[in-house]
Every structure is written in C-alpha cells, then in structure tokens.
Design a protein around this motif. Structure first.
Motif, mmCIF file in Angstrom:
data_model
loop_
_atom_site.group_PDB
_atom_site.id
_atom_site.type_symbol
_atom_site.label_atom_id
_atom_site.label_comp_id
_atom_site.label_asym_id
_atom_site.label_seq_id
_atom_site.Cartn_x
_atom_site.Cartn_y
_atom_site.Cartn_z
ATOM 1 N N ALA A 41 0.741 -1.281 -0.055
ATOM 2 C CA ALA A 41 -0.206 -0.025 0.117
ATOM 3 C C ALA A 41 1.109 1.199 -0.014
ATOM 4 C CB ALA A 41 -0.907 0.058 1.119
ATOM 5 N N ALA A 42 2.060 1.021 0.589
ATOM 6 C CA ALA A 42 2.828 2.326 0.805
ATOM 7 C C ALA A 42 3.532 2.692 -0.355
ATOM 8 C CB ALA A 42 4.011 2.165 1.958
ATOM 9 N N VAL A 43 3.928 1.462 -1.240
ATOM 10 C CA VAL A 43 4.732 2.170 -2.669
ATOM 11 C C VAL A 43 3.713 2.412 -3.852
ATOM 12 C CG1 VAL A 43 6.913 0.818 -1.535
ATOM 13 C CG2 VAL A 43 5.225 -0.540 -3.265
ATOM 14 N N GLU A 44 2.488 1.612 -3.602
ATOM 15 C CA GLU A 44 1.832 1.720 -4.761
ATOM 16 C C GLU A 44 1.613 3.089 -5.248
ATOM 17 O OE1 GLU A 44 -2.738 0.078 -6.093
ATOM 18 O OE2 GLU A 44 -2.467 0.029 -4.031
ATOM 19 N N GLY A 45 1.806 3.222 -6.689
ATOM 20 C CA GLY A 45 1.724 4.467 -7.126
ATOM 21 C C GLY A 45 2.756 5.457 -6.991
ATOM 22 N N SER A 63 12.707 9.606 6.605
ATOM 23 C CA SER A 63 11.448 10.313 7.248
ATOM 24 C C SER A 63 10.069 9.516 6.616
ATOM 25 C CB SER A 63 11.508 11.695 6.627
ATOM 26 O OG SER A 63 11.123 11.833 5.390
ATOM 27 N N ASN A 64 10.219 8.667 5.558
ATOM 28 C CA ASN A 64 9.112 8.066 5.098
ATOM 29 C C ASN A 64 8.678 6.625 6.028
ATOM 30 O OD1 ASN A 64 7.076 6.425 3.552
ATOM 31 N ND2 ASN A 64 7.946 6.834 1.711
ATOM 32 N N ASN A 70 7.207 -0.697 7.391
ATOM 33 C CA ASN A 70 6.797 -1.937 6.662
ATOM 34 C C ASN A 70 7.748 -2.511 5.843
ATOM 35 O OD1 ASN A 70 4.060 -1.866 7.844
ATOM 36 N ND2 ASN A 70 3.907 0.107 6.944
ATOM 37 N N GLY A 71 8.488 -1.837 5.042
ATOM 38 C CA GLY A 71 9.664 -2.401 4.317
ATOM 39 C C GLY A 71 10.661 -3.198 5.227
#
Length: 202
Positions: A41-45, A63-64, A70-71
């Motif tokens: 979800a965090a990397v999508e798009g 900072s992400n 999650n990564g």
C-alpha cells in the motif's frame, strides 16, 4: 510486481521446542503478512513501485515512516525465516567459520557478541550479523524494524543473520525471558544458509 508473503520452508511446529507453533503461526501469518500488505500500500503509485526491497531500503528516505517500518518488517522477517531450519544448530563451517574466527576470535566469542546485541537492544528491535564488501563481519542491533541496509542505520553492510527481539517473536513461550529465547535461537540457525549468504554478499 507486488510483494508477496514468502512461504515457510518448514511447518509451523518444525522448530519446536525452541520456537513454538502458535508463535510461528501468528508471527508469520499475521505480523509478517501485515507488513507485506502495508508495504504494498505504501509503495503503490510511487516511484518505488517495481523496485526490489533491497533497492528500496538502500535508498530510503528515513522520514518515510510507512516504507521504513513496513519495508523493514518485510525484509527483516523474510531473512529471519530463511536462516532457521529444523535441522539447524551447531556451528558454521568453511569460509564463514574462518571469517568468524578472524573477526571475533572464536565462534563462542561471536555467540557472546551476538547474544549481547540481542539482549541489550532496548525495547523492540533486531540483532544482526552483517558482512561488508571486503568480507569483514560485524555484529550490531537496530530498533523497531530498522536494518543495516538503510542509510546511516547501525553497522551497514548486508545482514546475513537476524534475530527478532520484538516481544511478539517470543512472548507466548518465553514471556519476559529474552535471554532464554536468544539461547534457543542458536539451536535452529541454519548455518549452511548463513554461509551461502556470506559468500554471495561480498
């Protein structure tokens, strides 16, 4: 390609009595699955979509928080399952054994250093054995789901052995006895796999 929860190479109860089946079932099927779906979800798009997890972590903007947590959780647990086996335990051999002797003095001294890193990591986190490009080894720990691939986090290098010291990894069986859990981990380490990772990462 979205990230997928890796399958275990062994049954949930295969590491008993050292790691109990219920903890393995929850840890893999709930915690790791959660990190995997939240990473997707965090990397999508974003421009991170399509990159490998290693590329994402090595070039991470710390900072992400969503990708960092999650990564890290996805990568760390994938390694954790890989370096354990029902046939594990014992001690390393070959090039890895020689490198451990060279950099720590003996396998027992390495075990002490790694166990200490795991035991003294305050709160949730991980203990690591990392290999650098020159083949040298280093033990360190990181908080939360951080790992040494991330820029300016802990000892750098590539992790070839990791131990999860979040309470969810051991609390059902060991409660607050983290040192007992750390000791038990040495009975399931797949040193053949760790040796392969050592050879392929320097």
């Amino acid at each position: 390609m979205a990230f997928e929860l890796p399958k275990l190479n062994y049954a949930h109860d295969a590491l008993e009595p050292h790691l109990d089946a219920k903890t393995m079932e929850i840890h893999h099927g709930k915690h790791h699955a959660g990190y995997t779906s939240k990473l997707n979800a965090a990397v999508e798009g974003t421009d991170l979509e399509g990159e490998s997890i290693e590329e994402i972590l090595q070039n991470l903007d710390l900072s992400n928080g969503a990708v960092r947590n999650n990564g890290g959780g996805f990568y760390n647990h994938r390694l954790f399952w890989e370096v354990m086996s029902p046939d594990g335990g014992g001690s390393p051999s070959g090039d890895l054994a020689a490198a451990i002797d060279e950099h720590f003095g003996s396998f027992e001294k390495f075990k002490d250093a790694f166990s200490n890193a795991a035991a003294t990591q305050f709160g949730s986190g991980w203990a690591w054995l990392c290999v650098h490009k020159d083949g040298s080894l280093e033990v360190c720990s990181t908080p939360n789901q951080d790992n040494p691939l991330m820029p300016n986090v802990s000892c750098g290098g590539t992790p070839i052995l990791g131990l999860d010291v979040w309470e969810h990894a051991y609390y059902l069986n060991y409660q607050n006895r983290r040192p007992d859990y750390i000791e038990a981990f040495f009975n399931v380490i797949d040193w053949n796999k760790v040796g392969e990772l050592y050879k392929s990462n320097h």
